[in-house]
Design an enzyme around this catalytic site. Structure first.
Site, mmCIF file in Angstrom:
data_model
loop_
_atom_site.group_PDB
_atom_site.id
_atom_site.type_symbol
_atom_site.label_atom_id
_atom_site.label_comp_id
_atom_site.label_asym_id
_atom_site.label_seq_id
_atom_site.Cartn_x
_atom_site.Cartn_y
_atom_site.Cartn_z
ATOM 1 N N HIS A 13 -2.110 7.515 3.653
ATOM 2 C CA HIS A 13 -0.978 6.588 3.776
ATOM 3 C C HIS A 13 0.278 7.118 3.107
ATOM 4 C CE1 HIS A 13 -0.448 1.972 4.588
ATOM 5 N NE2 HIS A 13 0.059 2.741 5.548
ATOM 6 N N CYS A 16 0.755 -1.256 0.000
ATOM 7 C CA CYS A 16 0.000 0.000 0.000
ATOM 8 C C CYS A 16 0.785 1.306 0.000
ATOM 9 C CB CYS A 16 -0.943 -0.011 1.194
ATOM 10 S SG CYS A 16 -2.013 -1.456 1.268
#
Length: 650
Positions: A129, A75
């Site tokens: 993120h 991710c």
């Protein structure tokens, strides 16, 4: 004079790009799905006819499918690569939570900062993120005008609870979004994007940039009951996953319809990709590719992707491109299409970080058979692809598997397909991924490929990695607290734990109280707490330095009314935010530079340590350093001090 086909193509693309720059700037949209496999979409060579993705299928058919589009195997590195224009190996290869220094280094200019410089209004909603250890890493301080995100990587879709740090993770602009949690995430983030689209025409910005960062289809696997379809499979887990796909597809439909209703679609480029392969430890499926999330096999790093929108030429629509593209290339591509360049000027000035790896691949969208001008991608510290070939190091077992088209074949779904086939170890393996997409035939032991193997291994050996945070750099954000203390002060919500240091050394988690109220006086210098910018009040003159707080003579000359309110100099058309040519006047819109002719005074408040724009049309706006620290501009007034008073000699 006869021109080669390649030269003619280059000239044609140059003309198209020049035309695009001369015309109104194109609107740019990036759609990033989470943990979404090749066989969980309905488009492309490896798509599934059962995937509930009518919107994505239609957009792909109206655009160009990007068959060799690459990202990282999980991710955060993928997101950091997109944002920074660096390959993950040069920015971040870790999934660090916001309690640790990671993500995109402060010294790097991210794509929103580049686009904002070109007059774009930038919005993001969904999974960030990209780092949030220090406040300077949050979207609102990195070029995004509007933001509603969760800062970390794995949270409950309904409650927004992040178990790793035991707190609620939802952040709006510059503060935790306390009270906004409790709604299914994709619904909430979609609504935020729709609001941004609705607001855009009133902003006065030249063009729109949206980063649509979906949480779906990442675990935990949760879907509202109305999206469950028993005709897909009797297995509830698989119904839930397909429900999450349906929600994503519906969201894309709602957003693209809104863009069309505002008349933005005809001059828009939308790029869709996944951040990594499907999680085959769950219901993700990358059939027929080998591996998935967490592996460097094609199932983990080769993403389902396409480009669509009105900017795609009619002659290109409905085609598939086999050009090699990295997600990092979107940084240069978007920057150039916006009228900018592919250089990180911020990093070049500050130093200490690798330059961008990004390549402008706009020719793929703007010409038939357009070339990406990229043939090599260092995928990780142990994998690289160049041309048709790829080197991989992977152990046997685990996620090194091939799965069937109906994966996962739960016991109660009536399927007779095998679950998976384990792959052998690669130490390393060499594959021709053009002829052997499934990576079943290792060529590493064949003498005729010895030089190819040696070449790729040499590229890996010469690659110098860079990991954000490992050198300890966090700018001036050294006034740090603990996660527990932050949560205690913010109703168990998470956020950055490090803030600007107002009075070094910063050893206390609580900033010292601001000085008593009152205007700045002659001879006093205001120094930004987050950049190298200064504003000096000096009797009849005031000024700003864009390079050093130690050189007052380098400051642009501005006049003062003697009470600390800065007014444009009568003898200068220069502005606090340099533009070429200078823009006069500037409107009171967040993100605009403070320029000559601005119908407002700027008043320094000792109480808040902010520079307030005092015009009634600028209510709620303050002067702040730009995200890239090259100028000062109007932004919504925050809760943290922005400017400190220091002696002129400093």
């Amino acid at each position: 004079m006869l021109l080669s086909p390649r030269t003619r193509q280059a000239l044609a693309v140059t003309a198209l790009v020049t035309s695009a720059v001369a015309a109104p700037k194109p609107h740019l949209v990036y759609v990033l799905a989470d943990d979404y496999g090749h066989h969980n979409v309905g488009f492309g060579e490896h798509g599934s006819p059962n995937a509930p993705t009518p919107t994505l299928n239609k957009l792909a058919a109206e655009g160009v499918i990007l068959d060799r589009f690459h990202a990282y195997k999980f991710c955060s590195p993928t997101r950091c690569s997109f944002l920074s224009g660096r390959l993950p190996i040069h920015v971040n290869t870790a999934n660090r939570p916001s309690s640790q220094n990671g993500g995109v280094d402060l010294r790097m200019a991210i794509i929103s900062e580049k686009l904002q410089e070109q007059g774009y209004y930038c919005g993001v909603a969904g999974k960030w993120h990209g780092g949030a250890y220090v406040e300077g890493q949050i979207p609102a301080l990195r070029g995004f005008n509007r933001s509603l995100v969760f800062l970390n990587g794995n949270e409950d879709h309904y409650t927004q609870y992040f178990g790793i740090l035991n707190g609620y993770d939802l952040f709006k602009e510059r503060s935790p979004a306390i009270g906004m949690n409790g709604t299914y995430g994709t619904f909430m983030y979609t609504e935020h994007h729709l609001q941004t689209i609705e607001l855009f025409p009133s902003t006065g910005a030249e063009a729109l940039f949206l980063f649509i960062a979906y949480q779906n289809t990442h675990a935990p696997y949760e879907s509202p009951a109305q999206y469950l379809n028993s005709s897909v499979t009797p297995a509830h887990d698989k119904q839930t996953f397909f429900g999450m796909i349906s929600i994503l597809d519906e969201s894309v439909a709602n957003i693209t319809n809104a863009l069309k209703s505002k008349g933005l679609w005809d001059n828009l480029l939308l790029v869709f990709s996944c951040d990594n392969g499907g999680e085959q430890g769950g219901p993700g499926n990358n059939y027929p590719l080998r591996g998935g999330k967490y592996t460097d096999f094609e199932g983990g790093v080769r993403q389902a992707a396409f480009a669509s929108g009105g900017l795609i030429l009619p002659t290109v629509r409905g085609t598939t491109s086999a050009e090699i593209i990295a997600i990092a290339d979107m940084w240069a591509t978007f920057s150039v299409l916006a009228g900018g360049d592919a250089v990180d000027h911020k990093a070049a000035v500050i130093g200490g970080v690798p330059p961008v790896d990004s390549v402008d691949v706009s020719a793929v969208f703007l010409s038939v058979g357009g070339r990406s001008n990229r043939d090599t991608i260092v995928l990780s510290s142990t994998a690289v692809t160049k041309g048709a070939f790829k080197v991989v190091h992977e152990s046997a077992g685990g996620k090194n598997i091939w799965v069937g088209s109906e994966w996962p074949a739960y016991d109660n779904n009536g399927s007779s397909v095998g679950l998976s086939t384990k792959g052998p170890a690669c130490s390393p393996c060499l594959f021709n991924v053009v002829n052997d997409t499934e990576e079943r035939h290792d060529l590493s032991a064949m003498p005729e490929y010895a030089s190819t193997l040696a070449d790729l291994l040499d590229i890996l050996n010469k690659t110098v990695p860079f990991q954000t945070g490992d050198d300890g750099y966090q700018g001036n954000y050294t006034n740090c607290t603990t996660v527990a203390a932050y949560k205690a002060a913010h109703a168990d919500f998470l956020g950055p734990v490090c803030y600007p240091c107002a009075h070094p050394p910063c050893t206390s988690p609580t900033p010292p109280p601001p000085p008593p109220p009152g205007p700045a006086k002659a001879g006093e210098l205001l120094r930004s707490m987050t950049s190298g910018l200064c504003v000096q009040f000096n009797g009849a003159r005031a000024g700003v330095s864009l390079t050093s707080c130690n050189n007052a003579s380098a400051m642009q000359r501005w006049s003062s009314n003697g009470e600390g309110a800065v007014l444009p100099s009568q003898d200068s058309s220069m502005c606090l935010r340099p533009t070429n040519p200078p823009k006069v006047p500037a409107s009171c819109v967040a993100g605009n530079g403070v320029m000559a002719g601005l119908n407002a005074c700027i008043q320094y408040s000792r109480a808040t340590q902010q520079l307030n724009a005092t015009s009634s049309s600028c209510t709620g706006l303050c002067v702040s350093p730009s995200p890239d620290h090259t100028h000062i501009e109007l932004q919504p007034c925050g809760t943290q001090p922005e400017w400190e008073l220091v002696p002129v000699s400093n």
